[in-house]
Design a protein around this motif. Structure first.
Motif, PDB file in Angstrom:
ATOM      1  N   ALA A   1       0.837  -1.212   0.000  1.00  0.00           N
ATOM      2  CA  ALA A   1       0.000   0.000   0.000  1.00  0.00           C
ATOM      3  C   ALA A   1       0.868   1.256   0.000  1.00  0.00           C
ATOM      4  O   ALA A   1       0.570   2.240  -0.690  1.00  0.00           O
ATOM      5  CB  ALA A   1      -0.939  -0.002   1.199  1.00  0.00           C
ATOM      6  N   ASN A   2       1.949   1.229   0.769  1.00  0.00           N
ATOM      7  CA  ASN A   2       2.839   2.388   0.841  1.00  0.00           C
ATOM      8  C   ASN A   2       3.533   2.642  -0.491  1.00  0.00           C
ATOM      9  O   ASN A   2       3.661   3.790  -0.942  1.00  0.00           O
ATOM     10  CB  ASN A   2       3.881   2.167   1.948  1.00  0.00           C
ATOM     11  CG  ASN A   2       4.529   3.460   2.359  1.00  0.00           C
ATOM     12  OD1 ASN A   2       3.842   4.466   2.566  1.00  0.00           O
ATOM     13  ND2 ASN A   2       5.843   3.473   2.478  1.00  0.00           N
ATOM     14  N   ALA A   3       3.942   1.553  -1.122  1.00  0.00           N
ATOM     15  CA  ALA A   3       4.592   1.682  -2.441  1.00  0.00           C
ATOM     16  C   ALA A   3       3.603   2.273  -3.455  1.00  0.00           C
ATOM     17  O   ALA A   3       3.953   3.129  -4.271  1.00  0.00           O
ATOM     18  CB  ALA A   3       5.097   0.326  -2.917  1.00  0.00           C
ATOM     19  N   LYS A   4       2.368   1.802  -3.366  1.00  0.00           N
ATOM     20  CA  LYS A   4       1.313   2.309  -4.271  1.00  0.00           C
ATOM     21  C   LYS A   4       1.086   3.801  -4.027  1.00  0.00           C
ATOM     22  O   LYS A   4       0.976   4.589  -4.972  1.00  0.00           O
ATOM     23  CB  LYS A   4       0.032   1.521  -4.018  1.00  0.00           C
ATOM     24  CG  LYS A   4      -1.134   1.901  -4.918  1.00  0.00           C
ATOM     25  CD  LYS A   4      -2.356   1.061  -4.573  1.00  0.00           C
ATOM     26  CE  LYS A   4      -3.624   1.707  -5.073  1.00  0.00           C
ATOM     27  NZ  LYS A   4      -4.827   1.038  -4.554  1.00  0.00           N
ATOM     28  N   LEU A   5       1.069   4.183  -2.757  1.00  0.00           N
ATOM     29  CA  LEU A   5       0.836   5.591  -2.406  1.00  0.00           C
ATOM     30  C   LEU A   5       1.956   6.471  -2.944  1.00  0.00           C
ATOM     31  O   LEU A   5       1.709   7.525  -3.533  1.00  0.00           O
ATOM     32  CB  LEU A   5       0.717   5.726  -0.892  1.00  0.00           C
ATOM     33  CG  LEU A   5       0.478   7.121  -0.346  1.00  0.00           C
ATOM     34  CD1 LEU A   5      -0.821   7.704  -0.887  1.00  0.00           C
ATOM     35  CD2 LEU A   5       0.423   7.105   1.188  1.00  0.00           C
ATOM     36  N   ILE A   6       3.201   6.009  -2.744  1.00  0.00           N
ATOM     37  CA  ILE A   6       4.356   6.788  -3.229  1.00  0.00           C
ATOM     38  C   ILE A   6       4.295   6.927  -4.748  1.00  0.00           C
ATOM     39  O   ILE A   6       4.523   8.017  -5.304  1.00  0.00           O
ATOM     40  CB  ILE A   6       5.684   6.139  -2.787  1.00  0.00           C
ATOM     41  CG1 ILE A   6       5.841   6.266  -1.268  1.00  0.00           C
ATOM     42  CG2 ILE A   6       6.869   6.771  -3.497  1.00  0.00           C
ATOM     43  CD1 ILE A   6       6.985   5.483  -0.682  1.00  0.00           C
ATOM     44  N   ALA A   7       3.944   5.826  -5.424  1.00  0.00           N
ATOM     45  CA  ALA A   7       3.857   5.868  -6.896  1.00  0.00           C
ATOM     46  C   ALA A   7       2.763   6.831  -7.351  1.00  0.00           C
ATOM     47  O   ALA A   7       2.951   7.598  -8.302  1.00  0.00           O
ATOM     48  CB  ALA A   7       3.585   4.465  -7.443  1.00  0.00           C
ATOM     49  N   GLN A   8       1.629   6.793  -6.669  1.00  0.00           N
ATOM     50  CA  GLN A   8       0.518   7.695  -7.045  1.00  0.00           C
ATOM     51  C   GLN A   8       0.924   9.160  -6.859  1.00  0.00           C
ATOM     52  O   GLN A   8       0.620  10.019  -7.698  1.00  0.00           O
ATOM     53  CB  GLN A   8      -0.724   7.400  -6.190  1.00  0.00           C
ATOM     54  CG  GLN A   8      -1.513   6.205  -6.665  1.00  0.00           C
ATOM     55  CD  GLN A   8      -2.673   5.869  -5.747  1.00  0.00           C
ATOM     56  OE1 GLN A   8      -2.619   6.102  -4.530  1.00  0.00           O
ATOM     57  NE2 GLN A   8      -3.727   5.302  -6.304  1.00  0.00           N
ATOM     58  N   LEU A   9       1.620   9.439  -5.761  1.00  0.00           N
ATOM     59  CA  LEU A   9       2.048  10.816  -5.505  1.00  0.00           C
ATOM     60  C   LEU A   9       3.059  11.264  -6.556  1.00  0.00           C
ATOM     61  O   LEU A   9       2.994  12.397  -7.057  1.00  0.00           O
ATOM     62  CB  LEU A   9       2.648  10.929  -4.099  1.00  0.00           C
ATOM     63  CG  LEU A   9       1.638  10.848  -2.955  1.00  0.00           C
ATOM     64  CD1 LEU A   9       2.330  10.656  -1.608  1.00  0.00           C
ATOM     65  CD2 LEU A   9       0.754  12.097  -2.901  1.00  0.00           C
TER      66      LEU A   9
END
Lengths: 126, 232
Positions: A103-111
């Motif tokens: 989830a954190n990796a996804k969040l960083i990628a989205q940002l």
């Protein structure tokens, strides 16, 4: 000629302010992703409280910029990131390592994508 | 936002170039830059109007960019002849001294059918009576007949005529235009006298009243008060 200068000024002012906006967005998002990466490192080291604090700080700053993001960026992208923030926070509470990492990796990628979308480069123009 | 701005500028220039390349026929009554702005602005405004998930600035910034570009281009067109020719092109003489200029017509992709259609709309059917027919940059055809084929003027016939005046609206749909009354050189007393002459109690009963420089008055009562029209 007065109208010409007014029009040129408006155009240059818009160019200047949109470039400044891109830069500001890039800096803000970079700060978020740095802190989220630090949170990830803390979680890897089993320091869940530290990871949670760092992520909370990012979440609070994200909410503080809510109005700005909604005025400048597509709402759909903002809403998706908001949901991912919720996801990350829940996995932090549960101390679920695998789920949190994803989830954190996804969040960083989205940002990162959000910031990249606003940068003046050939890829975005074309 | 900077992407929206950059794309707007690029697309604007591209579309103007495209419209210019298409030629005068497609332009109709507008100059190329005017046509492009009218085409684009409506679409730009519609996007954030319909999709609430898009920031309003996504529509506002391109619209302002378009308006600024249009202003810049129109001032440059006014100040610089070469730029004007680049943006608007040059008028083409398609009929000269009663003869078709076939090369000009081919250059503008202007067919004989289109030419005759325009001539008929201008009331000309005989090419030999036309000194010049000019295809303007806005796509319109200007027709200049030979002097001998034009109707004579009163000056040429040495007939004395009276100059007409420019009517000024004094009363419109029951509302008195005070400023126009003063501009026309009259006052309320004069107006009341005119209304009394026509058995009209007040300006509220008048649909239209005008006066021109020669003092000629046009008067029309509101229809619910009867169809009284006169001009003195």
């Amino acid at each position: 000629m007065k109208r010409l200068w007014i029009a040129v000024t408006i155009l240059l002012a818009m160019l200047g302010s949109t470039l400044a906006n891109s830069r500001y967005l890039n800096n803000t998002i970079s700060h978020f992703t740095r802190q989220l990466t630090q949170a990830h490192e803390q979680a890897e080291a089993d320091h869940w409280d530290a990871a949670s604090d760092l992520t909370s700080q990012v979440t609070q700053r994200w909410h503080k910029h809510d109005f700005y993001f909604h005025v400048m960026l597509p709402h759909r992208d903002i809403d998706e990131i908001h949901l991912t923030f919720q996801e990350v926070e829940e996995y932090l509470k549960l101390e679920e390592s695998d789920q949190y990492n994803a989830a954190n990796a996804k969040l960083i990628a989205q940002l990162d994508l959000l910031s990249e979308m606003e940068q003046l480069n050939l890829k975005n123009i074309l | 936002m900077v992407i929206a701005l950059t794309r707007t500028i690029i697309l604007y220039i591209l579309i103007i170039a495209g419209v210019r390349l298409m030629g005068k026929r497609q332009v109709g009554e507008l100059e190329p830059s005017e046509l492009v702005v009218s085409l684009l602005i409506a679409d730009l405004a519609a996007v954030p109007m319909q999709d609430f998930g898009i920031p309003l600035l996504t529509g506002i910034i391109p619209i302002f960019a378009l308006l600024s570009m249009t202003m810049i281009f129109s001032v440059l067109t006014m100040k610089n002849t070469r730029f004007r020719i680049l943006m608007c092109g040059k008028p083409s003489i398609v009929v000269r001294d009663g003869t078709l200029d076939q090369r000009e017509m081919q250059r503008n992709r202007y067919t004989v059918d289109e030419l005759f259609e325009e001539l008929r709309m201008k009331g000309c059917t005989d090419l030999t009576q036309i000194k010049y027919a000019i295809l303007e940059t806005n796509g319109q055809l200007s027709v200049l007949p030979y002097a001998a084929c034009q109707p004579p003027t009163t000056a040429q016939l040495e007939i004395k005529t009276q100059e007409g005046g420019l009517p000024v609206i004094l009363i419109s749909d029951g509302r008195l235009m005070e400023e126009n009354l003063h501009v026309s050189g009259h006052d309320r007393n004069w107006l009341d006298k005119q209304l009394r002459k026509r058995n009209c109690p007040s300006p509220a009963d008048v649909f239209l009243m005008t006066v021109d420089e020669t003092g000629k008055v046009y008067f029309s009562l509101r229809q619910e008060h009867g169809n009284k029209e006169d001009s003195l």
